[in-house]
Design an enzyme around this catalytic site. Structure first.
Site, mmCIF file in Angstrom:
data_model
loop_
_atom_site.group_PDB
_atom_site.id
_atom_site.type_symbol
_atom_site.label_atom_id
_atom_site.label_comp_id
_atom_site.label_asym_id
_atom_site.label_seq_id
_atom_site.Cartn_x
_atom_site.Cartn_y
_atom_site.Cartn_z
ATOM 1 N N ASP A 187 34.921 44.775 48.910
ATOM 2 C CA ASP A 187 34.608 46.204 49.001
ATOM 3 C C ASP A 187 34.440 46.591 50.473
ATOM 4 O OD1 ASP A 187 33.575 48.816 48.179
ATOM 5 O OD2 ASP A 187 31.575 48.024 48.611
ATOM 6 N N GLU A 240 27.593 53.753 40.064
ATOM 7 C CA GLU A 240 26.922 54.431 41.154
ATOM 8 C C GLU A 240 27.468 55.844 41.378
ATOM 9 O OE1 GLU A 240 27.208 52.495 44.941
ATOM 10 O OE2 GLU A 240 26.123 54.123 45.920
ATOM 11 N N ASP A 241 28.757 56.008 41.292
ATOM 12 C CA ASP A 241 29.366 57.263 41.736
ATOM 13 C C ASP A 241 29.900 58.166 40.623
ATOM 14 O OD1 ASP A 241 28.852 56.527 44.292
ATOM 15 O OD2 ASP A 241 30.845 55.730 44.705
ATOM 16 N N ASP A 243 46.522 28.209 75.504
ATOM 17 C CA ASP A 243 45.090 28.511 75.510
ATOM 18 C C ASP A 243 44.679 29.339 74.309
ATOM 19 O OD1 ASP A 243 44.486 27.234 77.858
ATOM 20 O OD2 ASP A 243 44.955 28.974 79.100
ATOM 21 N N HIS A 300 33.557 48.636 40.098
ATOM 22 C CA HIS A 300 32.350 48.429 40.895
ATOM 23 C C HIS A 300 31.637 49.711 41.325
ATOM 24 C CE1 HIS A 300 34.807 48.981 44.584
ATOM 25 N NE2 HIS A 300 33.659 49.258 45.166
ATOM 26 N N HIS A 328 40.522 53.163 45.996
ATOM 27 C CA HIS A 328 39.592 52.183 46.574
ATOM 28 C C HIS A 328 39.307 51.005 45.628
ATOM 29 C CE1 HIS A 328 36.084 50.406 48.441
ATOM 30 N NE2 HIS A 328 35.308 50.828 47.453
#
Ligand code: MN
Length: 714
Positions: free
Chosen positions: A141, A76-77, A262, A72, A48
């Site tokens: 992200d 947090e993780d 169109d 990033h 990721h």
């Protein structure tokens, strides 16, 4: 997953001097930190951040941003700390990672709580103003999370993430001028939210494409040839519109798409803006122009910095086509938006701050809105709306969101002009203030010094600036009215004792009451925090009038015993009958006022109720009351809303369903109008307070079957 060497190679293409050592270290640091974690897809988690980094290289962002992308999610993780990031990668990257981490935490809050969400917005913007790269990492992200959304096994969560993407992130990308990002996010969200609709649009696209052979190719070639004969070197391409934007247009205008032209727009990309105008001249000379479709966003760029010329012509083979003409740099700006800034960093000598004026404007909107709900509402609306450009009599261009009124125009020019605005002329003709402005309108504001803004303007203004100014002015006016009322009340007390009174006689009262000025005294008495009798008592001790029955502007400091009184209102006189006005349906949380009627007791109105005007001449009947927040009443109050629904099966049940799910009880329902497209109805709902009602209204507004919902007060 992209490898370390490959990533560095991608950056080196546009930044040969990129610090590859730093990138390598960030890459390995993150990979180790995420070690054994897995994504929902079963892939290693590190895929990721690596993919997010890759997305940012397509936007040609700098090394610090790409390294931030790699890192990033570590704070947090994983066990990694922000201090470790700073030690290893320096203060700049640590600050960026910290910013992204904070944004991710905000995301965890429930999205059905609109006010909470608005606060998140606010913080996001503030983070952005700190460093816009934080937001670019966040958008990348989100893009990767959307690309891998299908692996998430929880349909409700998938839907929530997709809606959030549609409501918040795609408009943000648009606001930052990042067309590519916006379209990718919308398309991914669309396929989650309404896959059937998307499939049918795509089927239609395929059908039209299969049936037109090399039409796009033929048209592009002919345009290119025409331009090169005139000596202009241009890249010409046909570009299909996005399924989501086609769908939106179909929903809005109920048009059908019949031929390829169109759904395909043509782009002419030339060297610079001079060539843009030359190319435009050649195109208009050779092909017939369709009136009213011409827009020059080069001389008047969109608020997000977008520049381009748009026109529609009857093109080659007699087919009507839309054409966008822009220069190279404009093209990059249109695709990458704010990210293009880094692309040109090396070439340009410093950044022109005016280029980012619109970033400033977003922040100004933010400041102008007092509470989170307002902010969400204003921002959301303004982000979705296109703009209109109007002219002042002097020829100055004023840009406003679509739907703006002359009042918005007046406030956009100057607050004073808004505050004294009484009428407006559009293109020389006098029009109502609630009229909607259109592109190219010349607007002249009619002013009068002794007029003031009306609270009712709030119902039709479209800009946060106007709304804020109106509220501020009306709050000030309320103060003035309280002062007048207070003065009348004091004089009345003295008159009843046949005592002559001058303002100066009251000056000595001020220190006793800890007040600064007579104005403060009058306001305090007017709004009921100091009884007029107390002023009398201080001035003429012992002369206090015996308190007979009759109405006084007394503010009771004590609660009314709840035994006798279940109504959670302060300031009432015990034993008096109270009812709630059926014109405005006051709810706990509303600002309220009591009106005394002989023999009927007290009727509670909201302070902005129109019917109060008929009591303006009899201030003695006004009773200063407020909701008692200490009494936690379980009572329900009836609120009335007005809604219009699409006239389709299921829309009424959508309405009642949303109300029920939000704990509201419908006590009455009345249809007021029915036509083939819409029906309108009035619904009475039992709710606890304004907050409860606002939740219901918000939830209703989110439902696609419901065209509009408003609280009725009158
Ligand atoms: Mn992430």
């Amino acid at each position: 997953m992209i490898g370390q060497a490959e990533l560095i190679k991608l950056i080196r293409v546009y930044d040969p001097s990129a610090d590859s050592d730093l990138l390598s270290r960030a890459y390995t640091f993150s990979m180790k930190a995420h070690e054994s974690q897995l994504r929902y897809s079963g892939d290693p988690y590190f895929t990721h951040p690596a993919e997010v980094a890759k997305i940012l290289t397509t936007m040609k962002l700098d090394v610090a941003t790409v390294a931030t992308a790699l890192l990033h999610d570590t704070v947090e993780d994983t066990l990694a700390t922000i201090n470790q990031i700073e030690e290893n990668f320096g203060a700049e990257i640590a600050r960026l990672v910290d910013g992204v981490t904070k944004l991710s935490l905000l995301e965890l809050t429930k999205t059905n709580d609109r006010s909470r969400q608005a606060e998140n917005f606010r913080k996001m913007f503030l983070a952005m103003s700190d460093d816009i790269r934080i937001l670019l990492v966040k958008l990348a992200d989100r893009l990767h999370n959307m690309q891998t959304l299908k692996h998430l096994n929880d349909p409700e969560k998938r839907h929530r993430i997709a809606s959030e993407t549609m409501d918040i992130f795609a408009p943000l990308a648009e606001r930052f001028g990042m067309q590519d990002m916006k379209e990718s996010l919308e398309d991914l969200a669309f396929s989650e939210i309404n896959p059937d609709a998307r499939d049918s649009v795509i089927a239609r696209l395929n059908y039209l494409r299969d049936n037109s052979g090399d039409l796009v190719e033929r048209i592009s070639t002919e345009i290119k040839l025409t331009l090169s004969e005139a000596g202009i070197d241009a890249t010409v391409m046909g570009r299909e519109k996005q399924p989501w934007s086609i769908w939106k247009k179909m929903e809005r205008d109920s048009i059908s798409f019949e031929q390829l032209s169109d759904i395909v727009g043509f782009r002419i990309i030339v060297a610079n803006s001079n060539d843009c105008y030359s190319a435009l001249g050649i195109i208009h000379e050779k092909f017939q122009m369709v009136p009213r479709q011409f827009k020059d966003y080069i001389s008047t760029p969109k608020r997000n910095g977008y520049r381009s010329i748009h026109t529609t012509v009857i093109g080659p083979e007699g087919i009507r086509i839309e054409v966008q003409i822009r220069g190279n740099e404009m093209h990059n700006q249109a695709e990458l938006g704010v990210a293009a800034h880094w692309l040109y960093k090396q070439q340009a000598d410093g950044v022109d701050p005016s280029k980012y004026l619109w970033v400033r404007e977003i922040l100004d909107d933010l400041d102008a809105s007092g509470n989170p709900e307002e902010f969400l509402e204003n921002t959301k609306l303004e982000m979705f709306q296109e703009q209109v450009f109007c002219f002042s009599p002097a020829g100055e261009v004023i840009s406003l969101p679509r739907g703006a009124s002359p009042v918005d125009f007046a406030y956009a020019v100057h607050t004073d002009i808004g505050d004294t605005c009484v009428g407006a002329k559009i293109n020389g003709r006098l029009v109502p203030l609630r009229s909607r402005l259109r592109n190219g309108d010349q607007v002249e504001i009619v002013r009068s010094q002794n007029k003031s803004p009306s609270p009712s303007w709030e119902s039709f203004v479209a800009t946060g600036k106007a709304r804020y100014a109106i509220r501020k002015f009306c709050a000030m006016k309320e103060k003035t009215e309280y002062a007048e009322l207070g003065k009348k009340m004091i004089y009345k007390q003295f008159n009843e004792l046949n005592h002559e009174l001058n303002d100066e006689d009251l000056l000595h009262v001020l220190p006793r009451l800890n007040l600064e000025s007579l104005q403060d005294l009058f306001i305090s008495v007017g709004e009921g925090s100091i009884p007029a009798q107390e002023v009398l008592e201080i001035t003429l001790p012992g002369k206090k009038k015996s308190s007979r029955s009759g109405w006084r502007f007394l503010r009771r400091k004590k609660n009314i015993p709840s035994g006798d009184f279940s109504v959670p209102i302060r300031g009432l006189i015990p034993g008096v009958a109270v009812h709630f006005a059926s014109c405005c349906h006051p709810l706990p949380g509303d600002k309220i006022v009591g009106i005394v009627s002989e023999g009927k007791g007290v009727t509670i109105h909201t302070i902005d109720c129109d019917s109060l005007h008929s009591y303006s001449e009899s201030p003695e009947r006004w009773l200063d009351v407020s909701w008692d927040t200490e009494i936690n009443s379980k009572d329900f109050h009836v609120a009335r809303i007005f809604s219009s629904l699409a006239n389709t099966p299921g829309s009424l049940s959508a309405l009642t369903g949303v109300i029920a799910r939000n704990d509201g009880n419908i006590s009455n329902l009345k249809f007021t109008d029915r036509n083939p497209d819409f029906f309108e109805l009035q619904v009475d709902i039992e709710v606890r307070d304004t907050k409860h009602l606002n939740n219901i209204i918000a939830a209703l507004r989110l439902d696609p079957a419901i065209a509009s919902v408003d609280r009725m007060k009158a």
